[in-house]
Design an enzyme around this catalytic site. Sequence first.
Site, PDB file in Angstrom:
ATOM      1  N   GLY A   1     -16.812  44.266  41.120  1.00 17.50           N
ATOM      2  CA  GLY A   1     -16.080  45.474  41.503  1.00 17.50           C
ATOM      3  C   GLY A   1     -15.421  45.216  42.852  1.00 17.50           C
TER       4      GLY A   1
ATOM      5  CD  GLN B   1     -10.569  60.375  37.788  1.00 21.29           C
ATOM      6  OE1 GLN B   1     -10.176  61.466  38.203  1.00 21.29           O
ATOM      7  NE2 GLN B   1     -11.223  60.266  36.658  1.00 21.29           N
TER       8      GLN B   1
ATOM      9  CD  GLU C   1      -9.990  62.543  48.362  1.00 17.71           C
ATOM     10  OE1 GLU C   1     -11.029  62.115  48.873  1.00 17.71           O
ATOM     11  OE2 GLU C   1      -9.518  62.110  47.299  1.00 17.71           O
TER      12      GLU C   1
ATOM     13  CG  HIS D   1     -17.888  64.672  40.772  1.00 16.82           C
ATOM     14  ND1 HIS D   1     -17.182  65.726  40.246  1.00 16.82           N
ATOM     15  CD2 HIS D   1     -17.050  64.070  41.658  1.00 16.82           C
ATOM     16  CE1 HIS D   1     -15.966  65.747  40.779  1.00 16.82           C
ATOM     17  NE2 HIS D   1     -15.870  64.753  41.641  1.00 16.82           N
TER      18      HIS D   1
ATOM     19  NE  ARG E   1     -17.256  64.791  45.340  1.00 16.23           N
ATOM     20  CZ  ARG E   1     -16.870  63.540  45.307  1.00 16.23           C
ATOM     21  NH1 ARG E   1     -17.749  62.579  45.370  1.00 16.23           N
ATOM     22  NH2 ARG E   1     -15.601  63.236  45.204  1.00 16.23           N
TER      23      ARG E   1
ATOM     24  CG  HIS F   1     -19.709  60.729  41.306  1.00 14.19           C
ATOM     25  ND1 HIS F   1     -18.904  60.209  40.314  1.00 14.19           N
ATOM     26  CD2 HIS F   1     -18.941  60.755  42.429  1.00 14.19           C
ATOM     27  CE1 HIS F   1     -17.703  59.933  40.819  1.00 14.19           C
ATOM     28  NE2 HIS F   1     -17.712  60.243  42.100  1.00 14.19           N
TER      29      HIS F   1
ATOM     30  NE  ARG G   1     -19.117  58.936  47.545  1.00 14.90           N
ATOM     31  CZ  ARG G   1     -18.116  58.888  46.666  1.00 14.90           C
ATOM     32  NH1 ARG G   1     -17.229  57.922  46.727  1.00 14.90           N
ATOM     33  NH2 ARG G   1     -18.010  59.776  45.698  1.00 14.90           N
TER      34      ARG G   1
ATOM     35  CB  SER H   1     -17.794  54.613  47.779  1.00 14.49           C
ATOM     36  OG  SER H   1     -17.047  55.520  47.052  1.00 14.49           O
ATOM     37  CG  LEU H   2     -12.727  52.814  45.908  1.00 14.66           C
ATOM     38  CD1 LEU H   2     -11.325  53.314  45.547  1.00 14.66           C
ATOM     39  CD2 LEU H   2     -13.133  51.707  44.947  1.00 14.66           C
TER      40      LEU H   2
HETATM   41  C1  LIG Z   1     -15.386  58.038  37.745  1.00 13.59           C
HETATM   42  C2  LIG Z   1     -15.535  57.586  39.167  1.00 13.59           C
HETATM   43  C3  LIG Z   1     -14.588  57.961  40.121  1.00 13.59           C
HETATM   44  C4  LIG Z   1     -14.720  57.531  41.454  1.00 13.59           C
HETATM   45  N1  LIG Z   1     -13.727  57.845  42.350  1.00 13.59           N
HETATM   46  C5  LIG Z   1     -13.797  57.317  43.608  1.00 13.59           C
HETATM   47  C6  LIG Z   1     -12.716  57.483  44.528  1.00 13.59           C
HETATM   48  O1  LIG Z   1     -11.698  58.096  44.215  1.00 13.59           O
HETATM   49  N2  LIG Z   1     -12.836  56.913  45.753  1.00 13.59           N
HETATM   50  C7  LIG Z   1     -13.946  56.192  46.144  1.00 13.59           C
HETATM   51  O2  LIG Z   1     -13.985  55.707  47.285  1.00 13.59           O
HETATM   52  N3  LIG Z   1     -14.966  56.019  45.281  1.00 13.59           N
HETATM   53  C8  LIG Z   1     -14.915  56.544  44.026  1.00 13.59           C
HETATM   54  N4  LIG Z   1     -15.951  56.330  43.150  1.00 13.59           N
HETATM   55  C9  LIG Z   1     -17.085  55.488  43.590  1.00 13.59           C
HETATM   56  C10 LIG Z   1     -16.638  54.029  43.624  1.00 13.59           C
HETATM   57  O3  LIG Z   1     -15.880  53.754  42.473  1.00 13.59           O
HETATM   58  C11 LIG Z   1     -17.848  53.089  43.654  1.00 13.59           C
HETATM   59  O4  LIG Z   1     -18.756  53.477  44.630  1.00 13.59           O
HETATM   60  C12 LIG Z   1     -17.378  51.668  43.974  1.00 13.59           C
HETATM   61  O5  LIG Z   1     -16.339  51.300  43.094  1.00 13.59           O
HETATM   62  C13 LIG Z   1     -18.544  50.687  43.830  1.00 13.59           C
HETATM   63  O6  LIG Z   1     -18.025  49.393  43.935  1.00 13.59           O
HETATM   64  P1  LIG Z   1     -19.005  48.149  43.761  1.00 13.59           P
HETATM   65  O7  LIG Z   1     -18.157  46.944  43.845  1.00 13.59           O
HETATM   66  O8  LIG Z   1     -20.136  48.299  44.674  1.00 13.59           O
HETATM   67  O9  LIG Z   1     -19.600  48.318  42.291  1.00 13.59           O
HETATM   68  P2  LIG Z   1     -18.875  48.367  40.874  1.00 13.59           P
HETATM   69  O10 LIG Z   1     -17.419  48.552  40.979  1.00 13.59           O
HETATM   70  O11 LIG Z   1     -19.640  49.333  40.043  1.00 13.59           O
HETATM   71  O12 LIG Z   1     -19.095  46.900  40.301  1.00 13.59           O
HETATM   72  C14 LIG Z   1     -20.381  46.453  39.968  1.00 13.59           C
HETATM   73  C15 LIG Z   1     -20.266  45.083  39.334  1.00 13.59           C
HETATM   74  O13 LIG Z   1     -21.584  44.555  39.142  1.00 13.59           O
HETATM   75  C16 LIG Z   1     -21.711  44.092  37.813  1.00 13.59           C
HETATM   76  N5  LIG Z   1     -23.118  44.128  37.423  1.00 13.59           N
HETATM   77  C17 LIG Z   1     -23.981  45.169  37.413  1.00 13.59           C
HETATM   78  N6  LIG Z   1     -25.205  44.756  37.013  1.00 13.59           N
HETATM   79  C18 LIG Z   1     -25.096  43.424  36.772  1.00 13.59           C
HETATM   80  C19 LIG Z   1     -25.993  42.432  36.333  1.00 13.59           C
HETATM   81  N7  LIG Z   1     -27.283  42.680  36.053  1.00 13.59           N
HETATM   82  N8  LIG Z   1     -25.525  41.151  36.180  1.00 13.59           N
HETATM   83  C20 LIG Z   1     -24.221  40.841  36.444  1.00 13.59           C
HETATM   84  N9  LIG Z   1     -23.333  41.748  36.874  1.00 13.59           N
HETATM   85  C21 LIG Z   1     -23.769  43.022  37.038  1.00 13.59           C
HETATM   86  C22 LIG Z   1     -20.824  45.001  37.006  1.00 13.59           C
HETATM   87  O14 LIG Z   1     -20.524  44.417  35.761  1.00 13.59           O
HETATM   88  C23 LIG Z   1     -19.630  45.087  37.958  1.00 13.59           C
HETATM   89  O15 LIG Z   1     -18.843  43.935  37.832  1.00 13.59           O
HETATM   90  C24 LIG Z   1     -15.838  56.763  41.831  1.00 13.59           C
HETATM   91  C25 LIG Z   1     -16.807  56.412  40.880  1.00 13.59           C
HETATM   92  C26 LIG Z   1     -16.656  56.806  39.566  1.00 13.59           C
HETATM   93  C27 LIG Z   1     -17.694  56.403  38.559  1.00 13.59           C
END
Ligand SMILES: Cc1cc2nc3c(=O)[nH]c(=O)nc-3n(C[C@H](O)[C@H](O)[C@H](O)COP(=O)(O)OP(=O)(O)OC[C@H]3O[C@@H](n4cnc5c(N)ncnc54)[C@H](O)[C@@H]3O)c2cc1C
Length: 532
Positions: A19, A52, A119, A234, A280, A339, A374, A379-380
């Site tokens: 991610g 989003q 926001e 959420h 929220r 969420h 948060r 978070s992004l």
């Molecule tokens: C619907 C939705 C809307 C959102 N909107 C916003 C927004 O507008 N702005 C904002 O800032 N945040 C938003 N968030 C929150 C934000 O998207 C997340 O907090 C952020 O993307 C997390 O990033 P990350 O890289 O930590 O994890 P993720 O993007 O979840 O990536 C995790 C990665 O780990 C991998 N993984 C997991 N377990 C394993 C395993 N056992 N072995 C190998 N790989 C594994 C997954 O496959 C993935 O590749 C939203 C979240 C959701 C669900």
Amino acid sequence: MKVRFEAVREADVVVIGAGVAGLSVARGLAGLRVDLLARGPLGQSGSSPWAQGGIAGAVGAGDSPALHARDTLAVAGEIADAAAVARLTREGPERLSELVALGARFDRDASGALDLAREAAHSRPRVLHARDATGAEVVRALSSSLPGPERTTVFEGARALELVTTGARVAGVIAQHADGALVLHLARAVVLATGGLGHAYARTTNPSEARGDGLALAWRAGARLADLEFVQFHPTALDAGADPMPLLTEALRGAGAVLIDEQCRRVLADAGSNAELLPRDVVARGLWAALGAGHRTFLDTRGAVGEALPGRFPTAFEACRRHGIDPRREPIPVAPAAHYHMGGVDVDLDGRTSLDGLWAAGEVACTGAHGANRLASNSLLEGLVFGERVAESVREALRHLPAPSLDRSEWLTAPDADPAQDPAAVESEIRRLMWENVGLVRSRDGLRAALARFDALAEQRLHGPSRSLVTVARLVATAALARTESRGAHFRSDHPAADPSWRRRILLSPDGPDIRLETEAVAEPEAVEACA
Ligand SMILES: Cc1cc2nc3c(=O)[nH]c(=O)nc-3n(C[C@H](O)[C@H](O)[C@H](O)COP(=O)(O)OP(=O)(O)OC[C@H]3O[C@@H](n4cnc5c(N)ncnc54)[C@H](O)[C@@H]3O)c2cc1C
């Protein structure tokens, strides 16, 4: 049961997760040999591409990192780490400029300047967005900037099952690849970027990959975890039977959409005319109470957005249409859903965990930057800022860290799963208990009942992923039971107020089969202006 590895690979660094956090780390490790594992396809994996609303950063006129930091701390329930907040907000603008330079196409106004949204709880317009599909655009830009395949090898569809330790040091990971092969990835450094745990709950906006695997992996290797009780719910997920539930962005309420029940009465009528824009957790608990009283709850966009919905909110509109709902003509059924996880693997400002050789970034990590709640769109940003920091810290560490010595002929010993176990049934029970007893409104009795069942399940010979899920459930419930107050996103019906003596963080560490719980006082927020 003993299982032989079908292959052994060696890299400088293994990054688990692709991610925003994992991609940021991998990008920062250019020149090193990196194995990047993800459960899904590159660019479509995890929560990141689902984000989003946008990504926050103090880049607008009249804004500053200090103001962004102040807003972040204001919602964090007096428990955030001010130094982590300062780093997030101070380094954010530079990371965002880099993202734009990489080709991320954020929306712009007629003059060509970034179109910044304001926001809820942000005191300035500071949210960059790409229509309502910002995360997908961020991930696209980051994926396209990964170092070439000669140095970075991407394993799509690979699931990390266990971290490998030698002495007190993490030395690699055992993963099951897409073709089913068990592979030992040895590395001098391992980075967890596995995202959140929303899918440990029956009702969630998170993809199925977000089920806390990284927490369970870190825990079994002996790492310390922090702030696990703080889960954000959420208020408005589309309640049409899908798992996960599609998110209906807060911006719809910002545009004037209202929450009503089946008799068209305002759900939050007692909270005044601006009730929909309350924090929220407050809105989510209002809906929870209405649902508990036997009502159905809806988001009515007809008056405020009406025919403009498909153009202004295409993601929300498409989600409704997929479920046979036309929001231009009828109210949308909604309910709260798990969420975002503020807690995670305890890390320092450079993403180092309590274990040598192990770093964490993104939602799986707990930097303390979100405290008990948060701020939207942070978070992004956290994935970008701390992802880059982790890459820098790993690079520095690799100058001194020798390759781990490990007997490569070792076998993976996994507990023999009971063939009578039905993993789907076990997981659905865990997720239901998490939702009912460890969710939006918690109480001592409910938490104890859930824990008793989780403890009993943990004694059984569960199939690997179910074992991880029950580990995560036990840990979150343990922290929630210990915190006998309400703060941020953690609400206890038997302790509905914040207790100043609880201005402490809960840290959990493994102690043999037991859970060692410690608390740590939170430093007074420093003069954030000074450090920002
Ligand atoms: C619907 C939705 C809307 C959102 N909107 C916003 C927004 O507008 N702005 C904002 O800032 N945040 C938003 N968030 C929150 C934000 O998207 C997340 O907090 C952020 O993307 C997390 O990033 P990350 O890289 O930590 O994890 P993720 O993007 O979840 O990536 C995790 C990665 O780990 C991998 N993984 C997991 N377990 C394993 C395993 N056992 N072995 C190998 N790989 C594994 C997954 O496959 C993935 O590749 C939203 C979240 C959701 C669900």
